[in-house]
Design a protein around this motif. Structure first.
Motif, PDB file in Angstrom:
ATOM      1  N   ASP A   1      18.625   3.931  -1.194  1.00 22.81           N
ATOM      2  CA  ASP A   1      17.353   3.867  -0.458  1.00 22.81           C
ATOM      3  C   ASP A   1      16.281   3.184  -1.296  1.00 22.81           C
ATOM      4  N   ARG A   2      16.185   3.561  -2.562  1.00 22.37           N
ATOM      5  CA  ARG A   2      15.168   2.976  -3.437  1.00 22.37           C
ATOM      6  C   ARG A   2      15.380   1.473  -3.603  1.00 22.37           C
ATOM      7  N   ALA A   3      16.608   1.065  -3.847  1.00 24.21           N
ATOM      8  CA  ALA A   3      16.891  -0.365  -4.024  1.00 24.21           C
ATOM      9  C   ALA A   3      16.537  -1.138  -2.758  1.00 24.21           C
ATOM     10  N   THR A   4      16.854  -0.574  -1.606  1.00 24.63           N
ATOM     11  CA  THR A   4      16.533  -1.231  -0.338  1.00 24.63           C
ATOM     12  C   THR A   4      15.018  -1.333  -0.157  1.00 24.63           C
ATOM     13  N   GLU A   5      14.300  -0.272  -0.489  1.00 23.61           N
ATOM     14  CA  GLU A   5      12.833  -0.283  -0.386  1.00 23.61           C
ATOM     15  C   GLU A   5      12.212  -1.287  -1.354  1.00 23.61           C
ATOM     16  N   LEU A   6      12.682  -1.308  -2.596  1.00 23.90           N
ATOM     17  CA  LEU A   6      12.157  -2.257  -3.576  1.00 23.90           C
ATOM     18  C   LEU A   6      12.442  -3.693  -3.158  1.00 23.90           C
ATOM     19  N   ASN A   7      13.635  -3.930  -2.622  1.00 22.44           N
ATOM     20  CA  ASN A   7      13.991  -5.268  -2.150  1.00 22.44           C
ATOM     21  C   ASN A   7      13.077  -5.683  -1.000  1.00 22.44           C
ATOM     22  N   ALA A   8      12.837  -4.765  -0.065  1.00 21.47           N
ATOM     23  CA  ALA A   8      11.957  -5.073   1.073  1.00 21.47           C
ATOM     24  C   ALA A   8      10.531  -5.353   0.599  1.00 21.47           C
TER      25      ALA A   8
ATOM     26  N   VAL B   1      12.721  -3.761  -9.350  1.00 23.66           N
ATOM     27  CA  VAL B   1      13.675  -4.299  -8.380  1.00 23.66           C
ATOM     28  C   VAL B   1      14.881  -4.892  -9.098  1.00 23.66           C
ATOM     29  N   PHE B   2      14.671  -5.527 -10.225  1.00 21.01           N
ATOM     30  CA  PHE B   2      15.790  -6.063 -11.005  1.00 21.01           C
ATOM     31  C   PHE B   2      16.720  -4.940 -11.445  1.00 21.01           C
ATOM     32  N   ARG B   3      16.167  -3.885 -12.019  1.00 21.76           N
ATOM     33  CA  ARG B   3      17.010  -2.778 -12.503  1.00 21.76           C
ATOM     34  C   ARG B   3      17.777  -2.130 -11.354  1.00 21.76           C
ATOM     35  N   ALA B   4      17.115  -1.955 -10.221  1.00 28.16           N
ATOM     36  CA  ALA B   4      17.775  -1.336  -9.070  1.00 28.16           C
ATOM     37  C   ALA B   4      18.919  -2.219  -8.566  1.00 28.16           C
ATOM     38  N   LEU B   5      18.700  -3.527  -8.505  1.00 31.38           N
ATOM     39  CA  LEU B   5      19.758  -4.418  -8.032  1.00 31.38           C
ATOM     40  C   LEU B   5      20.907  -4.527  -9.030  1.00 31.38           C
TER      41      LEU B   5
ATOM     42  N   THR C   1      24.055  -3.954  -1.230  1.00 30.90           N
ATOM     43  CA  THR C   1      23.801  -5.210  -1.947  1.00 30.90           C
ATOM     44  C   THR C   1      23.896  -6.390  -0.986  1.00 30.90           C
ATOM     45  N   ARG C   2      24.913  -6.383  -0.155  1.00 33.54           N
ATOM     46  CA  ARG C   2      25.049  -7.468   0.831  1.00 33.54           C
ATOM     47  C   ARG C   2      23.845  -7.515   1.777  1.00 33.54           C
ATOM     48  N   ARG C   3      23.366  -6.342   2.187  1.00 36.31           N
ATOM     49  CA  ARG C   3      22.186  -6.307   3.062  1.00 36.31           C
ATOM     50  C   ARG C   3      20.957  -6.855   2.351  1.00 36.31           C
ATOM     51  N   CYS C   4      20.792  -6.510   1.091  1.00 36.70           N
ATOM     52  CA  CYS C   4      19.652  -7.039   0.320  1.00 36.70           C
ATOM     53  C   CYS C   4      19.720  -8.553   0.240  1.00 36.70           C
ATOM     54  N   PHE C   5      20.891  -9.088  -0.051  1.00 33.84           N
ATOM     55  CA  PHE C   5      21.052 -10.540  -0.125  1.00 33.84           C
ATOM     56  C   PHE C   5      20.797 -11.183   1.235  1.00 33.84           C
ATOM     57  N   ALA C   6      21.280 -10.549   2.303  1.00 28.87           N
ATOM     58  CA  ALA C   6      21.171 -11.123   3.645  1.00 28.87           C
ATOM     59  C   ALA C   6      19.719 -11.270   4.095  1.00 28.87           C
ATOM     60  N   VAL C   7      18.873 -10.294   3.802  1.00 31.29           N
ATOM     61  CA  VAL C   7      17.482 -10.404   4.269  1.00 31.29           C
ATOM     62  C   VAL C   7      16.765 -11.555   3.566  1.00 31.29           C
TER      63      VAL C   7
ATOM     64  N   LEU D   1      27.508  -0.609  -9.389  1.00 28.44           N
ATOM     65  CA  LEU D   1      28.130   0.380  -8.521  1.00 28.44           C
ATOM     66  C   LEU D   1      29.028  -0.259  -7.466  1.00 28.44           C
ATOM     67  N   ALA D   2      28.700  -1.484  -7.057  1.00 29.65           N
ATOM     68  CA  ALA D   2      29.417  -2.147  -5.971  1.00 29.65           C
ATOM     69  C   ALA D   2      30.905  -2.339  -6.269  1.00 29.65           C
ATOM     70  N   ALA D   3      31.265  -2.405  -7.519  1.00 30.53           N
ATOM     71  CA  ALA D   3      32.668  -2.612  -7.881  1.00 30.53           C
ATOM     72  C   ALA D   3      33.557  -1.460  -7.427  1.00 30.53           C
TER      73      ALA D   3
END
Length: 175
Positions: free
Chosen positions: A58-65, A96-100, A117-123, A106-108
C-alpha cells in the motif's frame, strides 16, 4: 517536522531490512527491533507478516502515485521528470526509491509484490503515453529510465543520457 507514527516507523524498518538484508532474512522480531517497538506493538499495527507486506505494498503504491502527481504538475513534463528522477531518486535515497527497491526485491518470491511493481510501472507508462502521444514511445522512454535507474543504484550517473534529456526524448519520439 512531526515524528513518524509507530506504524510508519515499523514500515520504514521493514522496508530498510528488505532493501539491506533481503526479504528472506526479515522476521517480525527483526522488524520490531529495528523499529524500536515491542513485537506486541508491531502485531498491534500488523497482525502478521502478510499484513506487514500489505502495508508495504500500500505504501509503495501511494508513494508511486504521489510521485506521479508531482511529475504531472512539473513544468518539465512526465517523461522528462521520469528520466531525471531515474538518476536523482537513487542518489538521494528517496522514500519512493526505497519502497520500489523493496518491491523489486520482494517480487522475486512474492507474486503480490511483482503485481504491485507492474502496476506502478504501468501507471507511469500510461501517463507518458498521454504526454508523448504514443504507447510505444512511452515504453521506450520507460525502459531507458529503468536502465538509468539500475545504473544509478550502482553509482553510474548515465552522464551521457542525463546531460541532454531533451535529445533523449527527441530520439525516442516517432517521426
Amino acid at each position: 517536522m512531526p515524528r513518524p507514527s509507530q506504524r510508519d516507523r515499523i514500515l520504514d524498518a521493514y522496508t530498510d531490512l528488505v532493501v539491506t538484508s533481503g526479504p528472506e532474512t526479515v522476521t517480525l522480531d527483526a522488524v520490531a527491533a529495528a523499529a524500536g517497538v515491542s513485537k506486541g506493538g508491531l502485531l498491534y499495527h500488523f497482525g502478521s507478516k502478510e499484513a506487514l507486506l500489505d502495508g508495504l505494498l500500500d505504501r509503495a503504491t501511494e508513494l508511486n502515485a504521489a510521485d506521479l502527481a508531482t511529475a504531472r504538475a512539473a513544468p518539465e513534463g512526465v517523461a522528462r521528470y521520469y528520466l531525471r528522477t531515474s538518476v536523482t531518486d537513487p542518489a538521494g535515497d528517496s522514500a519512493v526509491f526505497r519502497a520500489l527497491v523493496a518491491l523489486l526485491k520482494l517480487a522475486a518470491t512474492e507474486p503480490r509484490a511483482a503485481a504491485a511493481t507492474r502496476r506502478c510501472f504501468a501507471v507511469w507508462r500510461e501517463a507518458m503515453a498521454e504526454e508523448l502521444g504514443d504507447p510505444l514511445t512511452a515504453d521506450i522512454v520507460a525502459v531507458v529510465g529503468d536502465g538509468m535507474y539500475l545504473r544509478a543504484i550502482v553509482g553510474d550517473t548515465s552522464e551521457g543520457l542525463t546531460g541532454d534529456l531533451e535529445e533523449v526524448l527527441r530520439r525516442a519520439r516517432p517521426r
